[in-house]
Design an enzyme around this catalytic site. Structure first.
Site, PDB file in Angstrom:
ATOM      1  CE  LYS A   1      -6.413  -9.359  -2.278  1.00 42.78           C
ATOM      2  NZ  LYS A   1      -6.897  -8.319  -1.522  1.00 42.78           N
TER       3      LYS A   1
ATOM      4  CE  LYS B   1      -4.874  -1.369   1.698  1.00 42.47           C
ATOM      5  NZ  LYS B   1      -5.892  -2.120   1.978  1.00 42.47           N
TER       6      LYS B   1
ATOM      7  CE  LYS C   1     -11.724  -1.822  -2.266  1.00 44.62           C
ATOM      8  NZ  LYS C   1     -11.007  -3.408  -1.714  1.00 44.62           N
TER       9      LYS C   1
END
Ligand code: ATP
Ligand code: LTN
Length: 336
Positions: A200, A118, A203
């Site tokens: 994976k 992140k 969204k």
């Protein structure tokens, strides 16, 4: 002879309301939660405190926090049988997180894969919350003294850190926290993106991501565009290394129908990818249809959803405050 009733084991987990729920969240997490309600005492929450580690549009976060509750319930999480709540409604999460911050090492947090990912992705906002996120997650878990924490594979490292923090705290102060186990499903633990079978389902890649509230037409279109493999064989066979796209579709099909990989291979023998892709799409459409319809119905009943949140916060606070009081006492905070 009289049977002694064993208390039910406890489960706890959370999902961030950081975007609309998708098939990965459902198969990797929520479906497994709903399947276990009779066996365990269950606590599930929307991790909105975690969500603001990445900048959010406030109105959107508010909307998703309610819509996610509607979707949890529509997926089969009955609020009469599970404690469903919003993290920010239970102040004990933030309170325990501060204490645990003081029992977590800088080096431990620096090694967290999610922090590395992140902070690479949001370079202009590497805030302290992003760094201490796993400590808040440890607090979320340890407050409720659960036996198991059902999560997808990507969260295993955080549950392991939680165990380390709890063991460290217990070794100083005695048995304060139960040491929880991660609970990772065998199938569905990792669903990959339909257009990116190497990453994976997420969204952030909406094209290959099937959202629980997608219309049947959207789902059909997404499966039509699903990447299959460029091997010459073109038959439906489970082989994660050489056929990641087909194997991912097989995992989805298997988890939803209960069929084994061999049964699926036989079913599509000689039929090729052209027949397989829409068949998986149809199974997903039919499985998600009642979920979408129920979620849409519940979203119109805001009073009911508020009520569920209120009751959930009360039940969760009762358990969480008990642990927090014990921790405050142990570390030496003066009590009145
Ligand atoms: P993003 O879509 O940004 O990657 P996310 O959907 O992973 O975020 P989380 O709150 O991190 O959102 O995940 C909620 C739960 O769903 C976790 O238990 C996680 O392991 C599980 N999960 C998320 N994506 C998948 C996936 N593709 N396959 C299986 N489980 C998943
Ligand atoms: N970090 C998790 C969400 C989460 C969670 C938790 C999961 C926050 N607190 C406690 C299990 C238990 C995620 O991003 N999926």
């Amino acid at each position: 002879m009289e049977e002694t009733l064993q208390p039910k084991k406890r489960m706890l987990s959370g999902i961030q309301p950081s975007g609309d729920l998708h098939l990965g969240n459902y198969l990797g997490a929520i479906k497994n939660w709903a399947d276990r309600v009779n066996e365990y005492e269950c606590y599930y929450f929307m991790a909105d405190l975690h969500t603001i580690t990445v900048r959010q549009e406030p109105a959107e976060l508010r909307r998703r926090s309610l819509s996610q509750l509607a979707q949890y319930i529509a997926c089969g999480l009955d609020p009469e049988k599970n404690v469903l709540f919003l993290q920010s409604h239970v102040p004990a999460h933030a309170q325990l997180a501060w204490v645990l911050d003081c029992y977590t090492m800088f080096g431990e947090l620096s090694r967290m894969t999610q922090f590395k990912d992140k902070s690479a992705k949001y370079k202009d906002n590497i805030n302290a919350g992003l760094f201490t996120y796993p400590v808040l997650m440890a607090a979320d878990i340890l407050l409720y003294q659960p036996d198991y924490v059902p999560v997808g594979e990507d969260q295993k490292q955080h549950v392991e850190l939680t165990r380390d923090i709890a063991q460290r705290f217990n070794s100083i102060y005695g048995d304060v926290f139960k040491i929880p186990e991660p609970f990772i499903p065998k199938t569905g633990a990792r669903i990959y993106g339909l257009t990116t079978p190497e990453a994976k389902m997420s969204k952030s890649i909406p094209d290959g991501c099937v959202f629980l509230l997608d219309s049947p037409d959207d789902i059909r279109r997404k499966f039509k565009k699903a990447v299959t493999d460029s091997d010459t064989e073109r038959c439906v066979r489970f082989d994660k290394v050489n056929k990641p796209g087909v194997s991912n579709l097989m995992s989805i099909y298997s988890t939803l129908t209960g069929k084994t990989f061999e049964q699926i291979e036989q079913e599509f023998e000689g039929k090729g990818y052209g027949a397989f892709k829409p068949a998986v799409g149809d199974v997903v459409i039919e499985h998600l249809r009642p979920i979408r319809e129920e979620a849409e119905r519940l979203m119109k009943d805001k009073a009911y959803l508020n009520d569920v949140y209120l009751k959930g916060a009360q039940q969760a606070s009762y358990v969480a405050n008990k642990t927090l009081r014990k921790v405050y006492k142990k570390v030496g905070f003066y009590q009145i």
